[in-house]
Design an enzyme around this catalytic site. Sequence first.
Site, PDB file in Angstrom:
ATOM      1  N   GLY A  89      -0.210  11.572  17.152  1.00  0.00           N
ATOM      2  CA  GLY A  89       0.534  12.802  16.994  1.00  0.00           C
ATOM      3  C   GLY A  89      -0.326  14.123  16.529  1.00  0.00           C
ATOM      4  CB  ILE A  92      -7.589  20.140  16.371  1.00  0.00           C
ATOM      5  CG1 ILE A  92      -9.390  19.614  16.609  1.00  0.00           C
ATOM      6  CG2 ILE A  92      -7.687  21.219  15.299  1.00  0.00           C
ATOM      7  CD1 ILE A  92      -9.987  20.482  17.452  1.00  0.00           C
ATOM      8  CB  ALA A 160      -4.900  16.265   8.314  1.00  0.00           C
ATOM      9  CG  MET A 161      -0.992  12.377   6.647  1.00  0.00           C
ATOM     10  SD  MET A 161       0.322  11.774   5.628  1.00  0.00           S
ATOM     11  CE  MET A 161      -0.317  11.625   4.195  1.00  0.00           C
ATOM     12  N   GLY A 162      -1.709  11.854  10.982  1.00  0.00           N
ATOM     13  CA  GLY A 162      -1.222  11.788  12.245  1.00  0.00           C
ATOM     14  C   GLY A 162      -1.185  10.352  12.638  1.00  0.00           C
ATOM     15  CB  CYS A 191      -3.222  20.601  11.536  1.00  0.00           C
ATOM     16  SG  CYS A 191      -3.957  19.559  10.528  1.00  0.00           S
TER      17      CYS A 191
END
Length: 235
Positions: A89, A92, A160-162, A191
């Site tokens: 999810g 960028i 950042a996380m995904g 992001c």
Amino acid sequence: MNRKILLQDLGTRSYKEVWDYQESLFKEIVDTKISNRRESTNLDTKNHFLFVEHPHVYTLGKSGDLSNLLLSEAQLEEKGATFYKINRGGDITYHGPGQIVGYPILDLENFFTDIHKYLRFLEEVIILTLADYGLEGTRSPGETGVWLGVNTPFARKICAMGVRASRWVTMHGFALNVNADLGFFDNIIPCGIRGKGVTSLHVELGVDNVDEAQVKEKILKHFTVLFESEFIDAK
């Protein structure tokens, strides 16, 4: 219910190599669950946690907007960077030297079956780690990850996380800027969020270099407590 987590520090590896490795670990857990679901409701599935540092790379999540990459293919090559569209999810982001990347590949049925709680716990691990350095990391409403200076003109993202999840198995994870070259973020709209900056732990602390091994130890300590888990070195 297995709350032991196999830990590997992969050092510096290419993004594609580690993505493929994540996929293989992810598939092994999912396949175990599919093949045994009818026979047992108490499966002994594995959990993994990978630390890694990537050479310069930009990755775009499945719902991301390619226009948030501000470089052409030739410019990417000039900068020695690669680019991948991937299956997590988020939009960028950038990975590179001086950044601690963590990939938990967990069967959440060993912990709790709530993806939102999982993301909040990942954020909390980083918030607690930053607190160990005297920094107040916070969440920004509607924006996954960890920030400093939220609700000020100087809001800046430090982690950042995904993630991707299927059958309660997770992959991908977080990227914490520790000694990162922030100039590489100028080549994207991080992001997909305009008007907010990006920072790194060494910048916030006003030092040339932060001990990354120490940061990893703190991350694991807080992860163990929040997830009520135990790390085991993978052989």
